[in-house]
Design an enzyme around this catalytic site. Sequence first.
Site, mmCIF file in Angstrom:
data_model
loop_
_atom_site.group_PDB
_atom_site.id
_atom_site.type_symbol
_atom_site.label_atom_id
_atom_site.label_comp_id
_atom_site.label_asym_id
_atom_site.label_seq_id
_atom_site.Cartn_x
_atom_site.Cartn_y
_atom_site.Cartn_z
ATOM 1 N N ASP A 94 13.040 -0.372 -4.107
ATOM 2 C CA ASP A 94 12.348 0.575 -3.228
ATOM 3 C C ASP A 94 13.297 1.662 -2.727
ATOM 4 O OD1 ASP A 94 10.244 -1.281 -3.514
ATOM 5 O OD2 ASP A 94 10.759 -2.314 -1.661
ATOM 6 N N GLU A 103 0.702 2.544 -3.572
ATOM 7 C CA GLU A 103 1.699 2.247 -2.537
ATOM 8 C C GLU A 103 2.877 3.190 -2.687
ATOM 9 O OE1 GLU A 103 2.570 -1.848 -3.399
ATOM 10 O OE2 GLU A 103 3.658 -1.357 -5.214
#
Length: 503
Positions: free
Chosen positions: A22, A178
Site C-alpha cells: 500500500d 479501494e
Amino acid sequence: MSGQHQADGTVANPVIPGFHPDPSICRVGDDYYLVCSSFEYFPGIPVFHSRDLVNWSQIGNALDRPSQLRLPRDMPSSAGIYAPTLRHHNGRFWLIVTNVGAAGNVLFTATDPAGPWSDPLPLPGVPGIDPDLAWDEDGTCWCTVAGISQLRLDPVTGENLSEPERTWSGAPGAQAPEAPHLYRIGDYWYLLIAEGGTERGHCVSIARGDSPTGPFEPCPANPILTHRSTHHPIQNTGHADLVQAPDGSWCLVLLGARPGGGTPGWHVLGRETFLVPVSWVDGWPVVGDLELEMPAPGWPLAPVPQVPTREDFDQAELHPQWISVRERRAELCGTEERAGWLTLHAAGGSLDEPDAVFVGRRQQHRSCRVRTLVDAYAGRGGLAVRLDEQHHYEIEADAGEVRVFARIGPLRTEVAVRSLPVGPVVLGVDIAPAPPQDARTGPDLLSFGVEEPDGTFTVLGTLDGRYLSTEVAGGFTGRVIGMYAASGTVHFDWFDYETEQPR
Ligand code: 6LW
C-alpha cells in the site's frame, strides 16, 4: 534495503522489497517520501526517503510512540494499520490512515517526515478504510475512502464538513474498489483507484473530471495496470500512487507480489513496493512495462547507504527496520541491560500468543542467510520466521538444548532436538527457492540449524516454505524474521541478515 543498480544498466524492482504494501508517495523539491501499511507491528508505518525513486532508505516509523499507536491484545494479526496516504500541503506533511479494530481513521502531521509525528487526530465521521487527502484551489480538503466515497473534511479539527457521498467506483460489479487517490493534474481532477481485490485479480483504474467531486469519466483503457491472468512473475499488482519527478516525468508506485513454487503459487515476502514509469496520452496516464529488471530512469541515480548486514545492538535505539508484535515495552526489550546485547524478557506469551516478545525485520529476499548469537542460560528463546501467531517456524535454545518447531494452523510440532554445550550458540536459518520438482513444489525451503565452533552450519530441520505464505496463512502481511523470548531472559549479541540477490 532498496532497488539496486545492476551491471547491465537496469535497476532492480521491487524498489522496496519485502512486506511493504500500500505505498503512498509524495515529493517535496528533490526529496521523495514513501509510507506503507504495517498492520499488527509496532512501531508502525515505515517512512522511506529517496532522491531518485529507485534507492530508498528507511528514515523512521511515523508511529513510534504508544500514544500514537495502540494495537490491543485481542486485535487479530492483519488488523491494525492499513493503507496510509502521505501528502505535503501548506508546509506540513499529512498522514491519514485507518487503525482497523482500534482507533479507526486518524490523521497525523509532521514538519519532518523522519519525525516526530503528532499524536493522532480522530476522524469519527470518516467511514471505512483507505482514506486519501486532497486540497482544491480554494483550500477545501477532500477525503476519499474505499467504496468509493468522498467527503469534505476539516483536517485541523477532524470534523466532517459534508456527509460521505458515493463517487466513481470503478468497473460496475468489480470487487473491492479501494485505495483511492485524488489529484489535480493539468486541466483535470483524476481519481485513481485499485479494484479486483488485493489478490491475483488486482488492478489499477482511473477516471477524470472537471471538479474534485466529478462527475468522473472512466479511462477507456481501464484497467491501466493489471497482471491478472498472466504468467508475469509480479502478480497482485495494484494499490498505486502517482508522483511527478522534478524533470516533469511521472511514475507510479504500487504493490505487487512475487509468487513462487508450483501451482497455485505462494508468495512469502508479502506485498512489496514496485516502481513503474508513466507517460501521458490524450490526458490519460499510460503505464509502462512493470518488470523485475527496470530500465534505469533518465535521471541520475543516487545510491543511499545500505543497511549493514550485521546489527550489533551497540546503540541505545534500534534501527527503524526492527519491528515488534503489537507493542514494544522498554522493560521487556532493550540494549542497555547488557551492553552490546539485545535483551528480551518473556512476558508469559510464546510466539503462539498475541503478546509474544519479538524483535524482527522483514524478509526481503527470496534467498537469505540469517544468524544470531544467542545466550539463553536464563531462559528459552531463539530465532523465528513469523507470518502470524498460527504460522511460524523457529529454532529455540535453552540452557542445555536446541529445538526446531513448526506451527502451522492448529498444529504445533517439534521437528528436531539436540543438546548444546554450555555458553552462547549461533542459531541460523538459510532460506532458498525450492528446486522445481513437479506442480506441487513449494516456494522455498527453510533450513534451521546451529553454527559449530569451526563455523560449519549443521542443519537440524528443513521445512517447506508454503506454510509461511500469504496463500496459506491468509491476511495482508509477509514474513518477518527475528529474535524472541518464550520464557525467562534471553540475550542476543548480534543478528546477521545476508543475501547475494538484489531482491
Ligand atoms: C488495503 C487495501 C488493500 O486497505 O489491501 O491492496 C488492504 N489493497 O487497499 C490492506 O493492505
